[in-house]
Design a protein around this motif. Structure first.
Motif, PDB file in Angstrom:
ATOM      1  N   UNK A 130     -31.679  21.380  17.464  1.00 23.91           N
ATOM      2  CA  UNK A 130     -30.721  20.269  17.543  1.00 23.91           C
ATOM      3  C   UNK A 130     -29.593  20.468  16.525  1.00 23.91           C
ATOM      4  N   UNK A 131     -29.962  20.819  15.311  1.00 24.05           N
ATOM      5  CA  UNK A 131     -28.954  21.058  14.288  1.00 24.05           C
ATOM      6  C   UNK A 131     -28.038  22.210  14.681  1.00 24.05           C
ATOM      7  N   UNK A 132     -28.632  23.261  15.245  1.00 23.08           N
ATOM      8  CA  UNK A 132     -27.821  24.411  15.657  1.00 23.08           C
ATOM      9  C   UNK A 132     -26.827  24.013  16.738  1.00 23.08           C
ATOM     10  N   UNK A 133     -27.276  23.194  17.685  1.00 16.86           N
ATOM     11  CA  UNK A 133     -26.370  22.740  18.736  1.00 16.86           C
ATOM     12  C   UNK A 133     -25.241  21.874  18.204  1.00 16.86           C
ATOM     13  N   UNK A 134     -25.583  20.977  17.272  1.00 20.55           N
ATOM     14  CA  UNK A 134     -24.552  20.139  16.643  1.00 20.55           C
ATOM     15  C   UNK A 134     -23.536  20.996  15.889  1.00 20.55           C
ATOM     16  N   UNK A 135     -24.060  21.925  15.102  1.00 20.21           N
ATOM     17  CA  UNK A 135     -23.165  22.751  14.293  1.00 20.21           C
ATOM     18  C   UNK A 135     -22.251  23.600  15.178  1.00 20.21           C
ATOM     19  N   UNK A 136     -22.807  24.242  16.171  1.00 16.98           N
ATOM     20  CA  UNK A 136     -21.993  25.111  17.021  1.00 16.98           C
ATOM     21  C   UNK A 136     -20.887  24.328  17.713  1.00 16.98           C
ATOM     22  N   UNK A 137     -21.220  23.138  18.189  1.00 14.21           N
ATOM     23  CA  UNK A 137     -20.206  22.323  18.866  1.00 14.21           C
ATOM     24  C   UNK A 137     -19.097  21.911  17.904  1.00 14.21           C
ATOM     25  N   UNK A 138     -19.475  21.374  16.746  1.00 13.70           N
ATOM     26  CA  UNK A 138     -18.453  20.838  15.850  1.00 13.70           C
ATOM     27  C   UNK A 138     -17.739  21.935  15.059  1.00 13.70           C
ATOM     28  N   UNK A 139     -18.350  23.087  14.926  1.00 13.54           N
ATOM     29  CA  UNK A 139     -17.624  24.224  14.369  1.00 13.54           C
ATOM     30  C   UNK A 139     -16.498  24.638  15.318  1.00 13.54           C
TER      31      UNK A 139
END
Length: 431
Positions: free
Chosen positions: A293-302
């Motif tokens: 979940x964190x990886x998905x959030x980070x990739x999107x907002x990066x």
């Protein structure tokens, strides 16, 4: 001297609301000490916007109401310090936790407005740790509040969490030899959903943002998309820790602040011996898989971060970030000596600057003031490097005094929270 006088006349017009106290001339640098509640400016000249808006766009006043969701191990303490200092300079009220919550808003409980100390309401600025709750924050913060937060690459963030909270998170304590590799090889062998501080061991970003950190994007693809939408609906800016200076450029533009307003000293940094110099690729992949979940959030907002940089003009943002770094280095040298360096807490003589140590196995570094300093400049330098615990306590005392007789008695919480991490016994700290 004629060009210098002409420059000073122009500067005085631009800074009509500020009082220039000191002008020091060097061979190639003009350093300004500007008095505005002990605000310091360390640019070689009064800083013009690198990429000014079109003449059709009027200058905006500085935005004064900000809510910062301080996520864990993402450079959030440094952002918090920026906001605390801005609030002090502009005589703004900072929301601070009720004494039962210590220096966090009763984290890991969902945020509630009752966790806010009555002497710090109604606030202009909020920047202490909490678990996001949109409705409760809307009750507390005034209309027009700008919401911002910060994310960090999940593998690096998880390594930091594992090190920092190793003595407090049961999932981490179970791992033989405090081995991050052993934990990520079989996290289910150590992790127990629902136990105290479990959120530090699984999808901490998602938890801080108010999400269900136990959800799996593989089993429920729609959940991550929904969480992203919720974040986008509320937060005007999601900063990225790996691009901290660029993030501050976007922040100051969003809020119509000066670059002086976002100068900083790095806070809550671990010593080199308390962290991995580099995370092996296989370990990074395992950390991202466990924290999907964190990886998905980070990739999107990066990705959205860089689209935002592109809209602002990448060359302009990079130029401002470079000028910010240069000004920051000048400020650090002025405050902490010709060769400013982070040092262990045991070597910091100024008690107000000694950072809290989470355990004997982790060394948190800080700055110290040169001896013999005094006056507004020294006070500003002190605040620049003041750790979260000391600064929060100082602001609470200050705002209580300002409230005087109008301050209401502190209410008793219906359900006192579990003792937060910062309340654990410190004990003697090893090297």
């Amino acid at each position: 001297m004629a060009p210098i006088l002409q420059h000073l006349q122009q500067a005085t017009k631009i800074m009509s609301r500020r009082k220039i106290l000191l002008l020091v001339l060097g061979c190639s640098t003009v350093s300004l000490l500007i008095h505005q509640g002990a605000q310091l400016s360390w640019y070689p000249k009064l800083f013009p916007p690198s990429c000014p808006p079109s003449r059709a766009s009027p200058l905006r006043p500085k935005h004064l109401t900000v809510a910062f969701l301080k996520t864990h191990k993402t450079a959030g303490t440094t952002v918090q310090n920026i906001l605390f200092r801005f609030a002090e300079r502009h005589n703004l009220t900072v929301a601070l936790p009720h004494p039962s919550c210590e220096h966090q808003f009763c984290y890991p409980r969902n945020f509630s407005a009752q966790f806010v100390h009555p002497a710090t309401r109604p606030p202009h600025v909020l920047a202490s740790h909490l678990r996001f709750d949109r409705a409760e924050l809307a009750r507390l913060m005034p209309p027009g509040t700008v919401y911002v937060t910060i994310l960090r690459e999940p593998a690096a963030m998880f390594e930091s969490l594992f090190s920092y909270y190793n003595q407090y998170c049961p999932a981490f304590r179970r791992v033989p030899n405090a081995s991050l590799e052993a934990f990520l090889r079989a996290p289910e062998a150590y992790y127990r959903a629902g136990e105290h501080f479990a959120m530090f061991a699984h999808n901490t970003l998602a938890y801080d943002l108010g999400g269900d950190h136990e959800r799996s994007p593989r089993r429920d693809a729609g959940y991550l998309a929904g969480l992203i939408r919720q974040v986008e609906e509320v937060f005007s800016l999601v900063m990225i820790a790996e691009y901290f200076d660029e993030s501050l450029v976007l922040l100051r533009r969003l809020l119509a602040w000066d670059l002086d307003d976002v100068l900083y000293a790095k806070l809550n940094a671990r010593a080199a011996g308390s962290r991995l110099a580099a995370i092996p690729a296989a370990l990074a992949r395992a950390a991202r898989a466990w924290n999907a979940l964190d990886a998905g959030l980070y990739d999107h907002f990066n990705a959205t971060f860089w689209r935002r940089v592109a809209r602002a003009g990448r060359a302009c943002v990079e130029r401002e970030a470079r000028e910010l770094r240069e000004a920051r280095e000048r400020l650090l040298r002025r405050c902490f000596g010709d060769e400013p360096a982070l040092r262990p807490a045991a070597q910091i003589r100024t008690k107000q600057l000694q950072p809290w140590q989470p355990s004997r196995k982790v060394d948190i570094m800080g700055y110290d003031l040169p001896s013999g300093g005094a006056g507004p400049a020294t006070e500003a330098c002190l605040k620049l490097a003041m750790p979260e615990v000391q600064y929060s306590s100082y602001l609470l005392r200050k705002q209580k005094r300002r409230g005087g007789a109008r301050a209401r008695p502190e209410p008793v919480l219906d359900h006192p929270p579990p003792r937060p991490i910062r309340a654990l016994p410190r004990g003697p700290q090893g090297p």
